[in-house]
Design a protein around this motif. Structure first.
Motif, short mmCIF file in Angstrom:
data_model
loop_
_atom_site.label_atom_id
_atom_site.label_comp_id
_atom_site.label_asym_id
_atom_site.label_seq_id
_atom_site.Cartn_x
_atom_site.Cartn_y
_atom_site.Cartn_z
N CYS A 349 1.01 -1.04 0.06
CA CYS A 349 0.00 -0.05 0.02
C CYS A 349 0.71 1.22 -0.15
N GLU A 351 0.84 5.37 -0.12
CA GLU A 351 0.20 6.63 0.03
C GLU A 351 1.19 7.83 -0.84
N VAL A 377 -1.83 -1.24 -3.77
CA VAL A 377 -2.94 -0.05 -3.52
C VAL A 377 -2.38 1.08 -3.50
N PHE A 379 -3.18 4.95 -2.23
CA PHE A 379 -4.03 5.93 -1.35
C PHE A 379 -3.51 7.29 -1.59
N PHE A 416 -10.33 3.27 2.48
CA PHE A 416 -8.94 2.46 2.62
C PHE A 416 -9.05 1.78 3.79
N LEU A 420 -8.59 -2.45 4.18
CA LEU A 420 -7.48 -3.00 5.03
C LEU A 420 -8.09 -4.08 6.12
N LEU A 432 3.05 -0.99 4.19
CA LEU A 432 2.48 0.27 4.20
C LEU A 432 3.74 1.41 3.76
N TYR A 438 -1.98 8.00 5.67
CA TYR A 438 -3.27 7.65 5.18
C TYR A 438 -4.41 8.25 5.72
#
Length: 451
Positions: A349, A351, A377, A379, A416, A420, A432, A438
């Protein structure tokens, strides 16, 4: 000396203020807001300003120096008063150079890896009770503050950041240190709000290599083509010493470094970290640590704060968070976790949080950065784009930039979070990556998710 800090609450600034206080200097400072951990650290030393704000009356003729932080603006009322009185105004790196002119300056530069390499060097020195001065950008286990200045130590180890020195000094910080011993780890375009073209960015590293004192040395990552080109093109009369990623293997989630004495289990992992380790080893050897002593110490190095930090683990799953945000760091970190946990599904993930990463034009630099992830992913907050006064970034632009048809994209923090916490992380590794959070993710809650 009597020193005043304008914007004392910054991560680097408050550490320097505490280092000078520990050295016996008279230290004062101001800031319009200060957050923890800076706030508590300054308070513990009696250095926290009584009130937040800028107070020109604090600037008096008996100040020996004023240190100006990047958080201040060029029209800061305290700065204007200092200029009016003709006081000596230093940027953070200028002041560090003044404090280390008589020392052997070891400067670690590069777009990525510099915090980790600097941390590795300091860990090895600390392990072997070798006292050195230093400045590093991350909190380290066993160290109270991240700046230390003495009158006695021969060496100072400096993390050489290429970002600007101060609001009135637009030179990159690492141009001001004049290293005796330098390292260059990698070059990958970053800080596009300051260096608008790739060529302009690379030029800063050429200037850095040329700033090494005559007869000094640069240890450089020969596997980075741009680094090799920049170093080899320099006409500076210095020694040029290449380094390469050492041999290593990964067995059952453990990385083994090949050494002359056989395989050595180490705590850090990933090709980029092993490459960083090779650079750190050569610098430590320049500083008088022999190879065997380096290996003994580095085996216990767990990593710098916010760099591949394990936040949760169970028998079948693991979660890491990492500060990675630039394309090269995202790619290296994602590959590292996948290599370490080959038999687990990697959910990565990212960001998009920084000025560069939210720039529509720069986004294409992320091509392939998440390819090593099984599930990718991204974000980002449209509100953050607005705050930074950037052009709006669309789902389509992000999907196109990463070139992954299965890329999952979220713009709402709750969506988001729900994603998760709806996942089953059995036989999975969660990564992450962000310099933010996030939109308010509770990282402690991840522990419940994993195990």
């Amino acid at each position: 000396m009597n020193v005043h800090f304008i914007a004392i609450g910054g991560a680097a600034m408050h550490n320097l203020a505490i280092a000078l206080h520990n050295k016996g200097y008279q230290v004062t400072g101001s800031d319009d807001t200060i957050f923890d951990p800076s706030k508590t650290r300054l308070e513990n030393k009696g250095l926290l300003p009584e009130a937040f704000g800028w107070f020109p009356e604090k600037i008096t003729a008996d100040l020996d120096a004023v240190v100006l932080g990047m958080h201040a603006k060029a029209d800061n009322p305290e700065l204007l008063k200092a200029q009016e009185l003709g006081l000596k105004i230093y940027s953070y790196p200028e002041f560090l150079y003044e404090q280390s002119k008589e020392k052997t300056r070891v400067v670690i530069g590069g777009s990525h890896g510099k915090t980790t390499i600097t941390s590795m060097i300091l860990h090895v020195m600390h392990y072997h009770d070798r006292d050195v001065d230093y400045m590093v950008g991350a909190q380290l286990e066993g160290f109270d503050v991240m700046v230390k200045l003495t009158d006695d130590n021969d060496f100072i180890v400096l993390e050489g950041d290429e970002y600007l020195s101060s609001p009135i000094d637009r030179r990159p910080k690492f141009h001001l240190y004049k290293p005796n011993i330098a390292l260059l780890s990698g070059i990958a375009w970053d800080h596009i709000n300051v260096f608008p073209t790739y060529e302009n960015y690379v030029e800063q590293f050429s200037i850095f290599v040329d700033s090494i004192v005559r007869g000094g040395s640069v240890t450089y990552n020969a596997e980075d083509a741009e680094v090799a080109r920049v170093v080899e093109a320099s006409e500076n009369t210095i020694r040029k010493l290449p380094y390469y990623t050492p041999e290593y293997t990964v067995e059952d989630g453990e990385t083994l470094l090949e050494t002359p004495e056989g395989p050595l289990p180490i705590e850090v992992f990933g090709k980029h970290n092993l490459n960083n380790l090779a650079g750190a080893k050569w610098i430590c050897q320049h500083m008088g640590i022999d190879e065997d002593d380096f290996y003994e110490a580095i085996a216990t190095f767990k990593g710098a704060s916010k760099r591949l930090e394990k936040i949760a683990e169970s028998a079948t799953s693991v979660a890491y968070k990492d500060f990675a945000h630039s394309p090269s760091k995202v790619e290296a970190t994602t590959k590292a976790v996948k290599e370490q946990y080959k038999n687990r599904t990697l959910v990565a993930c990212l960001e998009l949080h920084t000025y560069s990463s939210l720039n529509a034009e720069f986004l294409k630099e992320y091509k392939g950065a998440l390819d090593a992830a099984d599930v990718a992913v991204v974000f980002y907050s449209p509100h953050a784009v607005e705050i930074k006064k950037l052009d709006a970034v669309t789902h389509e632009q992000i999907a196109k930039a990463f070139e992954r048809d299965d890329l999952i994209i979220y713009t709402n923090p709750d969506d988001f979070k729900n994603y998760l916490f709806s996942q089953d992380f059995k036989d999975k590794a969660l990564l992450l990556m962000s310099s933010g959070n996030y939109g308010g993710l509770d990282f402690d809650a991840i522990k419940g998710l994993i195990g």
